[in-house]
Design a protein around this motif. Structure first.
Motif, PDB file in Angstrom:
ATOM      1  N   ASP A 182     140.336 -27.103 112.364  1.00  0.00           N
ATOM      2  CA  ASP A 182     141.530 -26.765 113.144  1.00  0.00           C
ATOM      3  C   ASP A 182     142.346 -25.695 112.426  1.00  0.00           C
ATOM      4  O   ASP A 182     143.147 -25.000 113.051  1.00  0.00           O
ATOM      5  CB  ASP A 182     142.386 -28.012 113.372  1.00  0.00           C
ATOM      6  N   ILE A 183     142.170 -25.605 111.096  1.00  0.00           N
ATOM      7  CA  ILE A 183     142.830 -24.553 110.310  1.00  0.00           C
ATOM      8  C   ILE A 183     141.775 -23.957 109.378  1.00  0.00           C
ATOM      9  O   ILE A 183     141.074 -24.692 108.673  1.00  0.00           O
ATOM     10  CB  ILE A 183     143.978 -25.111 109.428  1.00  0.00           C
ATOM     11  N   LEU A 184     141.676 -22.621 109.375  1.00  0.00           N
ATOM     12  CA  LEU A 184     140.772 -21.942 108.453  1.00  0.00           C
ATOM     13  C   LEU A 184     141.545 -21.625 107.172  1.00  0.00           C
ATOM     14  O   LEU A 184     142.572 -20.959 107.223  1.00  0.00           O
ATOM     15  CB  LEU A 184     140.282 -20.623 109.078  1.00  0.00           C
ATOM     16  N   GLN A 185     141.050 -22.153 106.067  1.00  0.00           N
ATOM     17  CA  GLN A 185     141.735 -21.909 104.789  1.00  0.00           C
ATOM     18  C   GLN A 185     141.114 -20.708 104.083  1.00  0.00           C
ATOM     19  O   GLN A 185     139.903 -20.624 103.936  1.00  0.00           O
ATOM     20  CB  GLN A 185     141.616 -23.162 103.917  1.00  0.00           C
ATOM     21  N   ILE A 186     141.986 -19.798 103.645  1.00  0.00           N
ATOM     22  CA  ILE A 186     141.547 -18.694 102.775  1.00  0.00           C
ATOM     23  C   ILE A 186     142.038 -19.036 101.377  1.00  0.00           C
ATOM     24  O   ILE A 186     143.242 -19.216 101.159  1.00  0.00           O
ATOM     25  CB  ILE A 186     142.146 -17.343 103.238  1.00  0.00           C
TER      26      ILE A 186
END
Ligand code: PEP
Ligand code: MN
Length: 346
Positions: A182-186
């Protein structure tokens, strides 16, 4: 300067405005968001911009022209005065609520993740964290389970009413990770991987951009601007500690970043006290301090058996420590006029 076109402006109007600006010598960045086109124009001195802005304000399809002095535009407070609220599959991050993301550093097994997910949800976390693709300083460390790890995260999150945040490291895997997350982490090591920033800017998923371990606020916000210029404004900024001369802690958690970056940008700010300190015993006090300072969310490492964790056990809380901390977080949130957002009853 950012030219905000009216909703539904035809391509011919966008082209007309763009050609006018290009003829004057501006370099343009056109961003076609959902229902609205924005034209970022950079390159001429401020004095010329004011005259150009006045002339454009009369155009039938131009809603507004915003003059922005900072090098980052779309993510700046000048561009948008009100706080952004990022919609994480129905969970608002950046509003009056405080969101807590929790889970292991690394996905190790289905059993481990399910156990943690159940316990952090019961304690009030709303997002499950965990790495399936892990960046490591050493090539000999564990690099994650990959796609099976993503499946494990999604399954556990769905069973326990949580959203998923997980890291994507490679431009070739953005679509794959976006299918499960649901959230793409960089991660901190990729904050200046500009191809990756552009790629997640094309995704239709919120992005959590961790601060580079040596990045200044301006560099961090310019990295966020790369994502925004691709049309994805669903960005969370995550302070995760920086390199300083102090070696007693893994990093120095820079809580100045919370009020400072919120004054420079409208984006929500997340604080990661686990990587920010590297010590389990410091995670609760720094979490409370972060919420008091105005953080919109926390991301915390929790492991059912931290002493046997594959990665980052020294900074991972036990589920019991996490639950005890959550009671205090709810109180601090209330003391500063906010409220801990809890999982919806199922
Ligand atoms: C993590 O969240 O586990 C991680 C690797 O974080 P960072 O990129 O901040 O080191
Ligand atoms: Mn970690």
């Amino acid at each position: 300067m950012v030219i905000v076109m009216k909703p539904g402006a035809p391509e011919s109007a966008v082209a007309e405005v763009s050609e006018h600006l290009e003829a004057l010598g501006y370099i343009l960045h056109v961003s076609r968001g959902v229902g609205r086109t924005l034209i970022g124009a950079v390159g001429l001195p401020e004095i010329d911009k004011a005259a150009t802005a006045d002339s454009l304000r009369g155009h039938d399809w131009v809603e507004d022209v915003v003059l922005i002095s900072k090098p980052y535009k779309f993510v700046s407070r000048e561009y948008q005065a009100h706080d952004s609220v990022v919609d994480v599959a129905g969970l608002p991050v950046g509003g009056p609520g405080v969101v807590v993301m929790a889970g292991p550093c690394t996905v190790e097994s289905e059993e481990q993740v399910d156990d943690v997910a159940r316990q952090v949800a019961a304690a009030g976390a709303t997002v499950l964290r965990g790495g399936a693709y892990k960046p490591s300083t050493s090539p000999y460390s564990f690099h994650g389970l990959g796609e099976p790890g993503l499946r494990i995260l999604r399954g556990a999150a769905d069973r326990h009413g949580l959203r998923v945040v997980t890291e994507v490291m490679d431009v070739r895997r953005v679509d794959e990770v976006a299918r499960f997350a649901d959230i793409l982490q960089i991660g901190t090591r990729n904050m200046q991987n500009y191809d990756l920033l552009r790629e997640v800017g094309q995704a239709r998923k919120p992005v959590m951009l961790k601060r580079g371990m040596s990045a200044k606020y301006e560099e961090w916000l310019l990295a966020a601007e790369y994502i925004a210029t691709q049309g994805n404004a669903q960005i969370l900024l995550c302070e995760r500690g920086i390199r300083t001369f102090e070696t007693a802690t893994r990093n120095t958690l820079d809580l100045n970043a919370v009020p400072m970056v919120k004054s420079l940008s409208h984006l929500p700010v997340v604080v990661d006290p686990s990587h920010g300190t590297g010590r389990r015993d410091l995670v609760a006090p720094m979490s409370l301090a972060a919420v008091a300072a105005g953080a919109d969310a926390l991301i915390v490492e929790v492991h059912p058996d931290p002493d046997h964790a594959v990665k980052d056990g020294q900074q991972s809380q036990t589920p019991g420590q996490f639950a005890a901390m959550m009671v205090l977080i709810a109180r601090v949130a209330e003391a500063v006029g906010r409220r801990l957002l809890r999982p919806e009853p199922r």
